[in-house]
Design an enzyme around this catalytic site. Structure first.
Site, short mmCIF file in Angstrom:
data_model
loop_
_atom_site.label_atom_id
_atom_site.label_comp_id
_atom_site.label_asym_id
_atom_site.label_seq_id
_atom_site.Cartn_x
_atom_site.Cartn_y
_atom_site.Cartn_z
N SER A 235 -4.87 11.17 8.08
CA SER A 235 -5.96 10.91 7.12
C SER A 235 -6.87 12.13 7.01
O SER A 235 -6.89 12.97 7.94
CB SER A 235 -6.79 9.71 7.62
OG SER A 235 -7.92 9.50 6.80
N TYR B 144 -11.41 4.44 13.97
CA TYR B 144 -10.42 4.92 12.99
C TYR B 144 -10.32 6.44 13.04
O TYR B 144 -9.23 7.01 13.09
CB TYR B 144 -10.83 4.45 11.59
CG TYR B 144 -9.83 4.76 10.51
CD1 TYR B 144 -8.69 3.97 10.33
CD2 TYR B 144 -10.00 5.85 9.65
CE1 TYR B 144 -7.76 4.25 9.34
CE2 TYR B 144 -9.09 6.13 8.65
CZ TYR B 144 -7.97 5.34 8.49
OH TYR B 144 -7.05 5.62 7.50
N GLY C 7 0.81 -1.22 0.00
CA GLY C 7 0.00 0.00 0.00
C GLY C 7 0.84 1.27 0.00
O GLY C 7 1.88 1.37 -0.67
N ASN D 16 3.64 4.79 9.58
CA ASN D 16 2.58 4.61 8.57
C ASN D 16 1.67 3.42 8.85
O ASN D 16 0.54 3.39 8.35
CB ASN D 16 3.26 4.45 7.20
CG ASN D 16 2.32 3.95 6.14
OD1 ASN D 16 1.53 4.71 5.59
ND2 ASN D 16 2.38 2.64 5.85
N ALA D 17 2.14 2.43 9.63
CA ALA D 17 1.33 1.22 9.84
C ALA D 17 -0.05 1.61 10.35
O ALA D 17 -0.18 2.45 11.24
CB ALA D 17 2.02 0.29 10.83
N1 LIG Z 1 -5.69 3.80 1.65
C1 LIG Z 1 -6.31 4.91 2.04
O1 LIG Z 1 -7.29 5.35 1.41
C2 LIG Z 1 -5.79 5.67 3.24
C3 LIG Z 1 -6.29 6.96 3.44
C4 LIG Z 1 -5.85 7.70 4.54
C5 LIG Z 1 -4.92 7.15 5.40
N2 LIG Z 1 -4.46 5.89 5.18
C6 LIG Z 1 -3.48 5.37 6.13
O2 LIG Z 1 -2.32 5.01 5.42
C7 LIG Z 1 -1.64 3.98 6.13
C8 LIG Z 1 -1.37 2.85 5.18
O3 LIG Z 1 -2.62 2.38 4.70
P1 LIG Z 1 -2.75 1.50 3.38
O4 LIG Z 1 -3.96 1.95 2.69
O5 LIG Z 1 -1.46 1.43 2.68
O6 LIG Z 1 -3.11 0.10 4.08
P2 LIG Z 1 -2.58 -1.39 3.82
O7 LIG Z 1 -3.51 -2.25 4.60
O8 LIG Z 1 -2.42 -1.63 2.36
O9 LIG Z 1 -1.14 -1.38 4.47
C9 LIG Z 1 -0.97 -1.26 5.87
C10 LIG Z 1 0.34 -1.92 6.25
O10 LIG Z 1 0.46 -1.78 7.68
C11 LIG Z 1 0.89 -3.04 8.20
N3 LIG Z 1 0.51 -3.19 9.60
C12 LIG Z 1 -0.77 -3.34 10.10
N4 LIG Z 1 -0.69 -3.52 11.43
C13 LIG Z 1 0.61 -3.49 11.78
C14 LIG Z 1 1.31 -3.63 13.00
N5 LIG Z 1 0.67 -3.88 14.15
N6 LIG Z 1 2.67 -3.53 13.00
C15 LIG Z 1 3.34 -3.31 11.83
N7 LIG Z 1 2.74 -3.17 10.64
C16 LIG Z 1 1.39 -3.27 10.62
C17 LIG Z 1 0.20 -4.07 7.30
O11 LIG Z 1 0.82 -5.35 7.41
C18 LIG Z 1 0.35 -3.43 5.93
O12 LIG Z 1 1.57 -3.78 5.29
C19 LIG Z 1 -2.54 3.61 7.31
O13 LIG Z 1 -2.10 4.30 8.46
C20 LIG Z 1 -3.90 4.11 6.86
O14 LIG Z 1 -4.74 4.39 7.93
C21 LIG Z 1 -4.88 5.14 4.13
#
Ligand SMILES: NC(=O)c1ccc[n+]([C@@H]2O[C@H](COP(=O)([O-])OP(=O)(O)OC[C@H]3O[C@@H](n4cnc5c(N)ncnc54)[C@H](O)[C@@H]3O)[C@@H](O)[C@H]2O)c1
Length: 249
Positions: free
Chosen positions: A120, A133, A18, A66-67
């Protein structure tokens, strides 16, 4: 402007896929050495897991917190479960607390560093189904501002990005449902969702010396979602094609 991160050490939590994986790619393309902290090897909710991983790599110049997880529930706050609350807060808020604190400990002796948190648009709004969230993403801005305030004296900058809806494994479901995207993107100035690289570029900018006088703030990467309200894209002035709006000729 060229961003050159040659010789820099970077850590990206949640960097396996991601948005995190895109940040890893962009950091590496700029010359940084990048260490990915992700499950199952590193769990940001467990302080000792994160501390042990940090101890195995050189002191970081850049840390990307970022996680994150996002688990929708029924659109009624009374249906939000304590289990989801605990899990979401543990990863998204406590995990960022651990990451920022350990990053600061490693950066302070060297009197330099840059920390970027993935917040976010949900840090600001009340999107239904996402009580935990939204609370977690509002909370990380409190960590970000306080850390920026306290760490400036050590030459450490702390900022956050606020992405809108970005195409990742977390949000696949939305991008597979044009009927859901159409009304969602109706109120986004650019009429579409974002790609992970578009967030990563902003994060790497904040992480780099190109942002040397920027700390304690947010950079919104949402295609104009937070600024758009009524009548941005309508069936009268545009057509929705698969996953985006196009203006009528
Ligand atoms: N995709 C969106 O639309 C969006 C929008 C705003 C914010 N975000 C934020 O961006 C960040 C990344 O989101 P994404 O969309 O890439 O999600 P994703 O699910 O594709 O990736 C998240 C990553 O975090 C890792 N992770 C989860 N729990 C963990 C833990 N306890 N320890 C270590 N790693 C952990 C997962 O294994 C994964 O690789 C997050 O914080 C999410 O809230 C995403």
């Amino acid at each position: 402007m060229t961003i050159d991160l040659s010789g820099k050490q970077a850590i990206v939590t949640g960097g396996a896929r991601g948005i995190g994986a895109a940040v890893v790619r962009v950091l590496r393309a700029a010359g940084a050495t990048v260490h990915v902290f992700d499950l199952p090897e590193v769990d940001v909710t467990r302080r000792e897991s994160l501390a042990a991983a940090m101890a195995r790599v050189p002191a970081p110049d850049i840390v990307i917190a970022n996680a994150g997880v996002g688990i929708p529930e029924p659109p009624d706050v009374t249906a939000a479960t304590p289990e989801n609350w605990e899990k979401t807060i543990a990863v998204n808020l406590t995990g960022v607390f651990h990451t920022v604190q350990l990053a600061a400990e490693a950066m302070k002796p060297r009197r330099q560093g840059s920390i970027v948190i993935t917040a976010s648009t949900n840090s600001w709004d009340g999107e239904a189904t996402l009580t935990a969230y939204n609370a977690s993403k509002a909370g990380v801005l409190g960590i970000m501002r306080t850390a920026a305030n306290e760490l400036g004296r050590y030459g450490i900058r702390v900022n956050a990005v606020c992405p809108g809806l970005i195409r990742t494994p977390l949000t696949d479901w939305y991008f597979d449902h044009g009927d859901v995207l159409k009304p969602y993107f109706q109120h986004i100035a650019l009429g579409r969702g974002g790609e992970p690289e578009e967030v990563a570029q902003a994060m790497v900018f904040l992480a780099s010396d190109a942002a040397s006088y920027i700390t304690g703030t947010t950079l919104t990467v949402d295609g104009g979602q937070l600024t758009s309200k009524y009548s941005t894209w309508t069936d009268e002035n545009a057509v929705f094609v698969k996953d985006h709006w196009e203006p009528k000729a």
